[in-house]
Design a protein around this motif. Sequence first.
Motif, PDB file in Angstrom:
ATOM      1  N   ASP A  99      22.772  42.721  16.686  1.00 46.68           N
ATOM      2  CA  ASP A  99      21.616  41.919  16.258  1.00 46.68           C
ATOM      3  C   ASP A  99      21.760  41.349  14.852  1.00 46.68           C
ATOM      4  OD1 ASP A  99      19.935  42.335  18.655  1.00 46.68           O
ATOM      5  OD2 ASP A  99      20.083  44.433  18.046  1.00 46.68           O
ATOM      6  N   TYR A 100      22.542  42.036  14.012  1.00 45.85           N
ATOM      7  CA  TYR A 100      22.639  41.595  12.608  1.00 45.85           C
ATOM      8  C   TYR A 100      24.027  41.088  12.235  1.00 45.85           C
ATOM      9  CZ  TYR A 100      18.019  43.564  11.744  1.00 45.85           C
ATOM     10  OH  TYR A 100      16.675  43.826  11.771  1.00 45.85           O
ATOM     11  N   GLY A 101      25.005  41.178  13.138  1.00 43.15           N
ATOM     12  CA  GLY A 101      26.324  40.592  12.864  1.00 43.15           C
ATOM     13  C   GLY A 101      27.191  41.381  11.901  1.00 43.15           C
ATOM     14  N   ALA A 102      26.965  42.691  11.771  1.00 46.98           N
ATOM     15  CA  ALA A 102      27.839  43.494  10.909  1.00 46.98           C
ATOM     16  C   ALA A 102      29.267  43.452  11.450  1.00 46.98           C
ATOM     17  CB  ALA A 102      27.351  44.938  10.844  1.00 46.98           C
ATOM     18  N   LYS A 103      30.237  43.364  10.543  1.00 43.92           N
ATOM     19  CA  LYS A 103      31.652  43.222  10.944  1.00 43.92           C
ATOM     20  C   LYS A 103      32.529  44.356  10.425  1.00 43.92           C
ATOM     21  CE  LYS A 103      31.616  39.008  12.820  1.00 43.92           C
ATOM     22  NZ  LYS A 103      30.981  39.282  14.118  1.00 43.92           N
ATOM     23  N   THR A 104      32.195  44.881   9.266  1.00 41.74           N
ATOM     24  CA  THR A 104      32.961  45.971   8.663  1.00 41.74           C
ATOM     25  C   THR A 104      32.001  47.125   8.429  1.00 41.74           C
ATOM     26  OG1 THR A 104      34.523  44.468   7.598  1.00 41.74           O
ATOM     27  CG2 THR A 104      34.298  46.662   6.619  1.00 41.74           C
ATOM     28  N   LEU A 105      32.279  48.281   9.083  1.00 38.18           N
ATOM     29  CA  LEU A 105      31.344  49.407   9.003  1.00 38.18           C
ATOM     30  C   LEU A 105      32.095  50.644   8.543  1.00 38.18           C
ATOM     31  CD1 LEU A 105      30.697  47.698  11.983  1.00 38.18           C
ATOM     32  CD2 LEU A 105      28.535  48.816  11.413  1.00 38.18           C
ATOM     33  N   ILE A 106      31.682  51.178   7.421  1.00 34.45           N
ATOM     34  CA  ILE A 106      32.386  52.327   6.852  1.00 34.45           C
ATOM     35  C   ILE A 106      31.425  53.502   6.709  1.00 34.45           C
ATOM     36  CG2 ILE A 106      33.772  53.190   4.932  1.00 34.45           C
ATOM     37  CD1 ILE A 106      34.620  50.347   4.315  1.00 34.45           C
TER      38      ILE A 106
END
Length: 234
Positions: A79-86
């Motif tokens: 829904d929010y387009g996050a691409k890099t998640l740490i």
Amino acid sequence: MTIHIGAKPEDIAETVLLPGDPYRAKWAAETFLEDVKLVNEVRGMLGFTGTWKGNPVTIHGSGMGMPSLSIYVNELIKDYGAKTLIRIGSCGGMQKKVDVRDVILAMTATSLNTPSSGIFKEINFAPCADYDLLRAAADAAAQKGTKTHVGGIYSSDVFYDERPDLNEQMVRHGILGVEMEAAELYNLAARHNCRALAVLTVSDHLLTGDALPSDQRERSFGDMVEIALEAAFA
Ligand code: HPA
């Protein structure tokens, strides 16, 4: 706005750091980011967006355990387009060479089950970190002089585990530490073509019984946040 995140679409950055604890999200955002704004507080799960060296970053709590993380990461990606998640979190040490305060970069995450088990069925999928993030985090940790280990971790479904034989097998197979979220983060990142990594601070030790004193927690967790930010924008 989604079921569990009250942020406006433009309020979430493409790079998201995920501590389990919403108050650690607040502390990390206020300590390391500029122009910090509270973007979510639904169910007390705090999320903040600001900038680090001019780069937009969101720091959002994941809650404890893979089902909770799965809710937030699904919404952040889809829904929010996050691409890099740490993930930035704590873990229990499982090898003698690992001490409290050390940092572990999770190359892979072993589990008995994840929320994705229903999809994988007979597939024994191997969740793994994004190599560029992993390499950049290892470089950043070396630069800081932080004692760091790179290898496999165990994502468990139970904190109060009553199966010591499982931990014995993990230790025997070189697993560095135990936590409760990374495997599903890696599964979701793989499914949605995103980059993921777990940077973990060893807060306690299953073999020695050592634990990080509360007055030293902040400093050690700070190193982990900086390593994650350096890796995200390397
Ligand atoms: N078990 C599971 N998760 C953890 C632990 C542990 O011992 N320590 C920190 N996170």
